[in-house]
Scaffold this motif. Structure first.
Motif, mmCIF file in Angstrom:
data_model
loop_
_atom_site.group_PDB
_atom_site.id
_atom_site.type_symbol
_atom_site.label_atom_id
_atom_site.label_comp_id
_atom_site.label_asym_id
_atom_site.label_seq_id
_atom_site.Cartn_x
_atom_site.Cartn_y
_atom_site.Cartn_z
ATOM 1 N N THR A 288 0.849 -1.189 0.000
ATOM 2 C CA THR A 288 0.000 0.000 0.000
ATOM 3 C C THR A 288 0.888 1.243 0.000
ATOM 4 O O THR A 288 1.750 1.388 0.873
ATOM 5 C CB THR A 288 -0.932 0.040 1.218
ATOM 6 N N ALA A 289 0.683 2.107 -0.978
ATOM 7 C CA ALA A 289 1.381 3.396 -1.019
ATOM 8 C C ALA A 289 0.553 4.399 -0.226
ATOM 9 O O ALA A 289 -0.565 4.738 -0.616
ATOM 10 C CB ALA A 289 1.561 3.859 -2.459
ATOM 11 N N LEU A 290 1.091 4.851 0.883
ATOM 12 C CA LEU A 290 0.393 5.785 1.766
ATOM 13 C C LEU A 290 0.855 7.210 1.502
ATOM 14 O O LEU A 290 2.025 7.453 1.183
ATOM 15 C CB LEU A 290 0.649 5.429 3.233
ATOM 16 N N ASP A 291 -0.072 8.120 1.666
ATOM 17 C CA ASP A 291 0.194 9.532 1.420
ATOM 18 C C ASP A 291 0.085 10.294 2.733
ATOM 19 O O ASP A 291 -0.900 10.162 3.469
ATOM 20 C CB ASP A 291 -0.815 10.082 0.406
ATOM 21 N N VAL A 292 1.108 11.097 3.037
ATOM 22 C CA VAL A 292 1.093 11.945 4.233
ATOM 23 C C VAL A 292 0.347 13.236 3.895
ATOM 24 O O VAL A 292 0.630 13.883 2.882
ATOM 25 C CB VAL A 292 2.523 12.268 4.698
ATOM 26 N N ASN A 293 -0.591 13.630 4.717
ATOM 27 C CA ASN A 293 -1.399 14.821 4.468
ATOM 28 C C ASN A 293 -0.693 16.086 4.963
ATOM 29 O O ASN A 293 -0.207 16.118 6.094
ATOM 30 C CB ASN A 293 -2.753 14.706 5.174
ATOM 31 N N GLY A 294 -0.674 17.113 4.122
ATOM 32 C CA GLY A 294 -0.163 18.421 4.549
ATOM 33 C C GLY A 294 1.209 18.362 5.172
ATOM 34 O O GLY A 294 1.418 18.922 6.252
ATOM 35 N N ALA A 295 2.158 17.719 4.491
ATOM 36 C CA ALA A 295 3.484 17.506 5.082
ATOM 37 C C ALA A 295 4.166 18.820 5.449
ATOM 38 O O ALA A 295 4.714 18.959 6.546
ATOM 39 C CB ALA A 295 4.353 16.702 4.113
ATOM 40 N N TYR A 296 4.141 19.797 4.542
ATOM 41 C CA TYR A 296 4.786 21.075 4.847
ATOM 42 C C TYR A 296 4.010 21.871 5.889
ATOM 43 O O TYR A 296 4.596 22.639 6.663
ATOM 44 C CB TYR A 296 4.955 21.900 3.575
ATOM 45 N N LEU A 297 2.706 21.715 5.937
ATOM 46 C CA LEU A 297 1.917 22.402 6.956
ATOM 47 C C LEU A 297 2.295 21.899 8.344
ATOM 48 O O LEU A 297 2.496 22.688 9.267
ATOM 49 C CB LEU A 297 0.426 22.194 6.690
ATOM 50 N N SER A 298 2.423 20.590 8.505
ATOM 51 C CA SER A 298 2.857 20.034 9.794
ATOM 52 C C SER A 298 4.270 20.474 10.137
ATOM 53 O O SER A 298 4.596 20.704 11.312
ATOM 54 C CB SER A 298 2.784 18.505 9.757
ATOM 55 N N ALA A 299 5.129 20.595 9.113
ATOM 56 C CA ALA A 299 6.534 20.919 9.344
ATOM 57 C C ALA A 299 6.743 22.369 9.774
ATOM 58 O O ALA A 299 7.857 22.731 10.178
ATOM 59 C CB ALA A 299 7.339 20.632 8.081
ATOM 60 N N LEU A 300 5.706 23.218 9.695
ATOM 61 C CA LEU A 300 5.849 24.586 10.207
ATOM 62 C C LEU A 300 6.104 24.602 11.704
ATOM 63 O O LEU A 300 6.572 25.613 12.247
ATOM 64 C CB LEU A 300 4.597 25.403 9.875
ATOM 65 N N LYS A 301 5.774 23.510 12.370
ATOM 66 C CA LYS A 301 6.086 23.390 13.794
ATOM 67 C C LYS A 301 7.484 22.792 13.921
ATOM 68 O O LYS A 301 7.672 21.570 13.918
ATOM 69 C CB LYS A 301 5.067 22.514 14.524
ATOM 70 N N THR A 302 8.473 23.642 13.974
ATOM 71 C CA THR A 302 9.867 23.222 14.084
ATOM 72 C C THR A 302 10.649 24.342 14.749
ATOM 73 O O THR A 302 10.184 25.485 14.815
ATOM 74 C CB THR A 302 10.450 22.897 12.698
ATOM 75 N N HIS A 303 11.813 24.034 15.261
ATOM 76 C CA HIS A 303 12.635 25.039 15.933
ATOM 77 C C HIS A 303 13.263 25.957 14.884
ATOM 78 O O HIS A 303 14.086 25.515 14.079
ATOM 79 C CB HIS A 303 13.729 24.365 16.753
ATOM 80 N N LEU A 304 12.873 27.238 14.906
ATOM 81 C CA LEU A 304 13.373 28.207 13.939
ATOM 82 C C LEU A 304 14.203 29.280 14.634
ATOM 83 O O LEU A 304 13.811 29.791 15.694
ATOM 84 C CB LEU A 304 12.211 28.877 13.201
ATOM 85 N N PRO A 305 15.340 29.652 14.053
ATOM 86 C CA PRO A 305 16.148 30.740 14.632
ATOM 87 C C PRO A 305 15.461 32.079 14.419
ATOM 88 O O PRO A 305 14.875 32.327 13.363
ATOM 89 C CB PRO A 305 17.458 30.652 13.840
ATOM 90 N N LEU A 306 15.538 32.934 15.429
ATOM 91 C CA LEU A 306 14.839 34.213 15.375
ATOM 92 C C LEU A 306 15.665 35.298 14.706
ATOM 93 O O LEU A 306 15.153 36.077 13.915
ATOM 94 C CB LEU A 306 14.469 34.665 16.793
ATOM 95 N N GLY A 307 16.924 35.364 15.057
ATOM 96 C CA GLY A 307 17.759 36.451 14.579
ATOM 97 C C GLY A 307 18.821 36.005 13.608
ATOM 98 O O GLY A 307 18.735 34.943 12.974
ATOM 99 N N GLN A 308 19.836 36.827 13.475
ATOM 100 C CA GLN A 308 20.947 36.522 12.584
ATOM 101 C C GLN A 308 21.756 35.370 13.145
ATOM 102 O O GLN A 308 21.994 35.277 14.354
ATOM 103 C CB GLN A 308 21.821 37.770 12.438
ATOM 104 N N LEU A 309 22.198 34.476 12.289
ATOM 105 C CA LEU A 309 22.934 33.297 12.722
ATOM 106 C C LEU A 309 24.341 33.680 13.183
ATOM 107 O O LEU A 309 25.004 34.512 12.565
ATOM 108 C CB LEU A 309 23.015 32.276 11.586
ATOM 109 N N GLU A 310 24.793 33.038 14.261
ATOM 110 C CA GLU A 310 26.109 33.290 14.827
ATOM 111 C C GLU A 310 26.935 32.014 14.784
ATOM 112 O O GLU A 310 26.421 30.911 14.969
ATOM 113 C CB GLU A 310 25.977 33.784 16.274
ATOM 114 N N HIS A 311 28.243 32.182 14.573
ATOM 115 C CA HIS A 311 29.133 31.048 14.368
ATOM 116 C C HIS A 311 29.660 30.511 15.705
ATOM 117 O O HIS A 311 29.927 31.263 16.633
ATOM 118 C CB HIS A 311 30.310 31.478 13.483
ATOM 119 N N SER A 312 29.793 29.193 15.796
ATOM 120 C CA SER A 312 30.399 28.562 16.974
ATOM 121 C C SER A 312 31.151 27.312 16.532
ATOM 122 O O SER A 312 30.782 26.664 15.547
ATOM 123 C CB SER A 312 29.334 28.196 18.017
#
Length: 514
Positions: A288-312
């Protein structure tokens, strides 16, 4: 430049940010000069909804903050001199708030909007605006007419008090000739049963498109899809009002996030899966080939950086930060039954991965799963992060999608799908979205969708299904009773079958990837 010259330049540029008036005074200063958000936004080089965000409490930064502070100080001085009536607001038609839509005429009850816009009281589509605010003029049409006990009508404000409210004071809705004005303790109250204003924005956009195209669903859908990007950005701006975090929309980007050639890609590896099980047990098998619904919509819930990226380069992972990381990935000994969490990569050695990929590797290398060794982190570009940055935006789109499914509303369904998919695809180096330039966000959201698919494959394997294929963001092929593992349906937490085929001794090979 010597090291000492560089230090002198750093000290010369350092300093405290320019102070700004309280949020409620910012709006009052603009309105007392009869200036619209659109007019102010144009001279500051931002969108009208961004100005609205500043007037709701969000803080600008950098050169934009300096220019905004200059305007506010000049507005204060002009009003103190008693010349507010001589402001350069332009013709009366220019004073409409951009978010309220174009004004095409006026009647005795207020300005008439060309397209319905969400009422500021109830969120339902309204055809009029008063003092720049869309609202129903007939209380019978407004869902806000039945006020809760906590909201009581108040008298009109004294001259000069329109829109004023302290941090501990009351939010006051704009007052129309027949409208309702309410106060609530420290926040806006939405009456019971009234839709969220974010939902009202989507509902009114669909209603306006259908009205403009005489009810033709296909034409309305095409028109809505074409405007999906600016509409998504406007929805995001409205969802961010009163948010806890300020976001840098156009940060400086490190070289790893810049394209190596004009038509090439940057150095970030998104871990897109392209995996097919190398061997199957003897015999024929129904897949059975299953399809994930709204994959990118669900992926909006992820850890996102707020400001400019800093090197470490300390080689440690800080769960309160997010970005991209140069790692040496661990070996993967489960290729026969599960896809690699970093996707199908031919070249060995270190590579730049995103936050979702790194967190996936760290989790499955821990004691709970023990599927691989921990990755080695060599360097990182990160910023302070939050997982809930886009949550109100995501939930508004999810709720609209759920309603569209329940009501068999294909117009809204296609409109919402275009908004979240184009939002993700255009926030990088795109000429279609100039308001948000976050290539790092684009990579992180897409990688989160890939990581989500990997976890579904692992769940299938862990629950006794045989995983046959995992492709992209939304394609998972399995053998076995998948309904015992995944709920069936079109919701974001559900899966739906899109194909059933037989492979093995008595059947053809798996279908080619679309």
């Amino acid at each position: 430049m010597t090291d000492f010259d560089a230090i002198d330049a750093l000290l010369a540029g350092a300093g405290k940010e320019v102070p700004l008036p309280m949020a409620e005074e910012r709006r009052l200063l603009r309105e007392e000069l009869n200036l619209s958000r659109a007019q102010l936004a144009q001279v500051l080089g931002v969108s009208p909804s961004t100005v609205g965000g500043w007037e709701a409490g969000r803080e600008p930064s950098g050169e934009t903050r300096v220019k905004y502070a200059y305007f506010l100080e000049g507005a204060r001085a002009k009003l103190s001199a008693g010349t507010a009536g001589q402001s350069s607001a332009g013709e009366p038609g220019d004073e409409a708030v951009a978010d309220a839509g174009p004004v095409v005429g006026a009647d005795d009850d207020g300005d008439v909007l060309a397209t319905p816009q969400p009422c500021v009281l109830c969120g339902q589509p309204a055809r009029h605006q008063v003092e720049g605010f869309p609202q129903h003029l007939d209380p019978a049409e407004c869902a806000a007419v039945s006020l809760p006990a906590a909201a009581q009508p108040v008298p009109a404000p004294a001259a000069g008090e329109r829109g004023r409210g302290g941090a501990g004071g009351a939010w006051q809705a704009p007052r129309g000739r027949q409208g309702v004005k309410v106060v609530a303790a420290g926040r806006r109250v939405r009456p019971a049963g009234a839709p969220d204003p974010l939902a009202g924005r989507i509902i009114s956009a669909v209603a306006a498109a259908l009205a403009e195209h005489s009810g033709d669903a296909d034409e309305a859908t095409q028109a809505l899809v074409k405007r999906a990007i600016p509409d998504a950005m406007a929805l995001l701006d409205q969802a961010r009002l009163g948010g806890r975090y300020d976001v840098v929309a156009h940060p400086w980007l490190p070289d790893v996030l810049r394209k190596q050639t004009a038509k090439g890609a940057d150095q970030v590896w998104e871990a897109r899966p392209r995996w097919t099980r190398p061997e199957l047990p003897a015999g024929a098998h129904e897949v059975t080939a299953l399809d994930v619904n709204g994959a990118y919509l669900s992926a909006l819930k992820t850890h996102l950086p707020l400001g400019q990226l800093e090197h470490s380069t300390d080689g440690r992972h800080n769960p309160r930060r997010a970005g991209v990381h140069l790692i040496t990935p661990p070996g993967w000994d489960h290729e026969a039954v599960l896809p690699s969490p970093i996707g199908q990569r031919d070249e060995p050695g270190p590579l730049w991965v995103t936050e979702p990929t790194l967190r996936l590797l760290l989790r499955i290398s821990g004691p709970k799963y023990g599927l691989c060794e921990a990755p080695v982190i060599h360097e990182s570009w990160t910023s302070g992060a939050t997982e809930g940055l886009l949550e109100k935006f995501r939930v508004a789109l999810k709720d609209a999608r759920d309603r569209a499914i329940a009501e068999d509303d294909d117009v809204t369904g296609e409109y919402v799908k275009a908004m979240y998919s184009k939002f993700v695809s255009t926030m990088g180096e795109s000429n279609y979205n100039r308001e948000l330039y976050r290539t790092d966000w684009m990579h992180l959201i897409r990688s989160q969708a890939f990581a989500n698919l990997w976890w579904r494959a692992h769940r299938a394997y862990d629950q006794g299904l045989m995983v046959v294929r995992a492709m992209g963001t939304d394609e998972l092929h399995v053998i076995g009773d998948w309904r015992a593992v995944f709920p069936e349906g079109r919701g974001l937490t559900e899966m739906k079958p899109k194909d059933v085929y037989t492979i093995g001794d008595a059947g053809p090979a798996a279908p080619e990837e679309a």
